[in-house]
Design an enzyme around this catalytic site. Sequence first.
Site, short mmCIF file in Angstrom:
data_model
loop_
_atom_site.label_atom_id
_atom_site.label_comp_id
_atom_site.label_asym_id
_atom_site.label_seq_id
_atom_site.Cartn_x
_atom_site.Cartn_y
_atom_site.Cartn_z
N GLY A 1 1.14 -0.95 0.36
CA GLY A 1 -0.14 -0.04 0.26
C GLY A 1 0.65 1.27 0.01
N SER A 2 0.16 2.42 0.42
CA SER A 2 0.64 3.37 0.13
C SER A 2 1.72 4.14 0.36
CB SER A 2 -0.20 4.62 -0.20
OG SER A 2 -0.60 5.26 0.64
N GLU B 1 3.90 1.35 2.64
CA GLU B 1 4.78 0.90 2.44
C GLU B 1 5.52 1.25 1.42
OE1 GLU B 1 2.21 0.43 4.79
OE2 GLU B 1 0.88 -0.95 2.86
N GLU C 1 -4.96 -9.66 2.66
CA GLU C 1 -3.67 -9.74 3.77
C GLU C 1 -4.30 -11.09 4.49
OE1 GLU C 1 -3.37 -5.14 2.29
OE2 GLU C 1 -5.15 -6.66 2.85
N HIS D 1 -0.42 -3.55 5.19
CA HIS D 1 -0.71 -2.43 4.54
C HIS D 1 -1.54 -1.43 6.40
CE1 HIS D 1 -2.26 1.66 3.34
NE2 HIS D 1 -2.83 1.41 2.33
N HIS E 1 -14.01 -28.32 23.67
CA HIS E 1 -15.01 -27.33 22.50
C HIS E 1 -16.74 -27.31 22.56
CE1 HIS E 1 -15.93 -25.30 18.38
NE2 HIS E 1 -16.60 -27.00 17.97
N GLY F 1 -9.31 -22.87 15.00
CA GLY F 1 -10.53 -23.45 14.15
C GLY F 1 -10.71 -22.32 13.93
#
Length: 542
Positions: free
Chosen positions: A37-38, A40, A59, A82, A289, A408
């Site tokens: 992105g800008s 980076e 991402e 980003h 769980h 999970g």
Amino acid sequence: MMDGTTTPTTRTGMTVREAVFDLLRGLGMTTVFGNPGSTELPFLDRWPSDFRYVLGLQEASVMGMADGYARATGRCAFVNLHSAAGVGHALGNLFTSYRNGAPLVITAGQQTRALLPNLPFLGASDAAQFPKPYVKFSIEPARAADVPAAIAQAHRIAMQRPYGPCFVSIPSDDWAAPCQPVVPRAWFPDTAPDPAALAEAARLLSAARRPVLVVGSDVDAEGCGPALVALAERVGAPVWTSPFSSRLSFPEDHPLFAGHLHAAPQQVSETLIGHDLVLVIGAPVFTFHVAGECALFRSGIPIIQMTTDAEAASSAPAGMAVLGALRHGIPALAALLPGAARALPSPRPRPAPPAAAAPLSAAYALHRLHRAMPRDAVLVEEAPSHRPAMHAQMPIREWGGFFTMASGGLGYGLPAAVGVALGSPGRRVACLIGDGSFMYSPQALWTAVQERLPLAVIVMNNAGYGAMRSFSRVLQVRDAPGIDLPGIDFVSLARGMGCPARAVETPEALEAALAGAMSADGPYLVEVAVDGAIATLYDEKT
């Protein structure tokens, strides 16, 4: 282990960007997983030729790929996201990476420091808080000159057991600021267990007449699988895999392998309570769980937990903990034990091969997949509703040969398989994935095509969220919306990203497609109609 694999250039008058690239070279982290992105762009400017940039198209895929790469190699992976939105996209798989114990240094762009007080566009408010609590360390350095040291610290913490992700937010104008170089330090993060704790564990084990072992993913993560097998044979006890183990925990063709524990308190208790000692290695005590009573915890049966994870040890509801690196603790415990007088049992009987029939059953498809895979192939799985059939038909035998998610959370499996393939040159990787799971991060297939990875993607298409159907029956829930997934053409999706693909509905077509997927020069997708799902979907489309 040591932080550095090479000695970086040391000079004065360098920029943050130069210092970070030198640091990464010294740490052996020259593969970067990112979606640019800008904010980076100053980091990406004049990209050095000795670095590899692996592009993910979203991402979440970037995080999953980096996680798979880190777990396959055992080394820390470097991620560049980003700003706030990109970190937000990545958070689901960041949570999975935290649960997986994947060592990652995650950096994210931030707006320039001068703009931050005025809530700028693309600015992240309180950036270091955003990924918490699912990172081990998170910081936006107070000064630009502190960025290289923050990344070095993040690496040390990520590689301290239990491994995990760390986060550094970097304002975009920091990269051009002057700073001093940071030289990687010698770093030996593993600690051995307390000898007194090992001696007590050995005393209890020696006195037990019917001990049992429960082992988890940390055994494979620490590379001490052969030592565990030697310990189990010395004790002469059956070995169960812990609930939701995300890696191979014990060779599933070994005579001592007893099976996979379910994540239900009553089932765990009923399985283990007939023994007079439970030794848990590289796993929590226990991951559940569903709610319920676990009578084992009130039985008085000794429970010994060997782990590197102090949080898991402190949260255990019963037993004693032996805290320290398994690669030190397992051989040390074995050396304290007398040889076992117990004869090894016969191996567990394997189920008969499922019958070939159309429509295809999941069990038959998985049986044929197991037969088609090379012995050294790696299986990455995210097909929860087919996991019992996978356990029955696809015994995992090779250390480093199996990965799944510990959280999970769906959307990990396909990008993780891409990362595992990047980190396992020369090995075929098979991604076993459900149709619902595939749709969380389908764009990871594009990266596999660009990198020409030997990746076979097997989509088990049952036209819906099969796990939710199962839970609905268990919980007696009727007519729940959002479970069926009609109308998805996985072959067209794959071909649209440049990946050869084939849909199969018969045993003959399955055999040919699997053979093609295992020999393809690059990724290949096979869509398997389970119980006629594809035929139904195609009828609806036409």
